[in-house]
Design a protein around this motif. Structure first.
Motif: not given
Length: 307
Positions: A51-56, A77-84, A89-95
């Motif tokens: 939500y609001d890329f972390g600001q929320n 968690v799961g919608n990754r926006w730190d490298d897009v 993008r969807w990232d449900p990986s453990k790491s």
């Protein structure tokens, strides 16, 4: 406000939580809404890292800083926006999950999250890896419990059979009764529904069709054509609206189902929040009212992602 238990956990949440996505980015206004919620017995706040890329999360964290121990705090968690760039993008990986939780904790300014939720998912995901991440976070004390936010039956069934989730967040309203098909299975597994979108984009508020977008007027809403939407809302209001507001009918219908741990409408103003508080604090629906609402609306089912 009455409290309900989430799943098999020790989380006792107000039957109405505050969906924080609609708070906006103006911090003083958002904090006023959160404060009003807390003053009226709401102890359950639901946000997401997206939500609001972390600001929320940052705004929610600032708003609850002095009352953290009184709050049941949920994020996702799961919608990754730190490298897009310009999206996610969807990232449900453990790491990623184990890295993202630390970022959420930092933004929220807390030491732990009460309910950490996977924000989506597909049947092609590596479930074992995702579940392992959540279980490790529980052991590490960074989260107390976990759940998923999904409307896909195949994803829900996989988590029910393979994990210790306590909740499934699902879109659920009088105009979207698809979750009712799965209530028996969820009850058997002692997993609660957290109901989002209970007012169906405002269609089930007092504003009704004035909230219909141009797209809705052309395409309708889910299984309802626009004409059916008009007829259904008119019938609900005409047959039951003399003694209850539309908000009451909508929220009390959801809360009448014991599978529901909490309903979490959003609010972009204190007035909107108060309307929903009044609605959930009203008396429960009678069996006659419940039957009437079921007769006036469609019992739809998920046609995709079943197996």
């Amino acid at each position: 406000m009455e409290k309900r238990r989430i799943g098999n956990s020790d989380l006792l949440v107000s039957k109405m939580g505050l969906g924080c996505m609609s708070l906006g980015t103006e911090e003083s206004s958002a904090k006023e809404i959160v404060q009003h919620a807390l003053e009226n017995g709401i102890n359950y706040l639901d946000t997401a890292d997206l939500y609001d890329f972390g600001q929320n999360e940052e705004i929610v964290g600032n708003a609850i800083r002095d009352v953290r121990d009184d709050i049941i705090l949920a994020t996702k968690v799961g919608n990754r926006w730190d490298d897009v760039e310009d999206g996610w993008r969807w990232d449900p990986s453990k790491s990623y999950i184990k890295s993202a939780v630390k970022d959420s904790l930092s933004r929220l300014k807390v030491d732990y999250i009460d309910l950490y939720q996977l924000h989506g998912g597909t049947i092609e995901d590596n479930f074992e890896e995702t579940i392992e991440a959540f279980e490790e976070l529980k052991k590490e004390g960074l989260i107390r419990h976990y759940g998923i936010s999904s409307i896909r039956p195949n994803v829900i069934k996989r988590f029910l059979s393979s994990s210790s989730i306590d909740s499934v967040m699902m879109q659920y309203s009088l105009l979207d009764r698809r979750p009712e098909e799965w209530m028996d299975l969820l009850d058997e597994n002692k997993v609660s529904i957290v109901a989002r979108g209970p007012l169906a984009k405002g269609l089930l508020s007092e504003k009704m069709l004035s909230k219909a977008s141009a797209k809705m007027k052309e395409d309708g809403y889910l299984d309802y054509s626009y004409q059916e939407l008009e007829e259904t809302l008119k019938s609900i209001h005409g047959k039951l609206g003399d003694n209850r507001s539309m908000n009451e009918l909508a929220l009390q219908y959801i809360l009448a189902h014991e599978s529901v741990g909490a309903v979490i409408p959003g609010a972009s103003s204190v007035q909107q929040l108060q309307e929903n508080i009044n609605a959930v604090n009203a008396g429960p629906l009678s069996s006659e009212e419940l039957d009437m609402l079921k007769q006036l609306t469609k019992l739809s089912r998920y046609e995709q992602h079943r197996d």
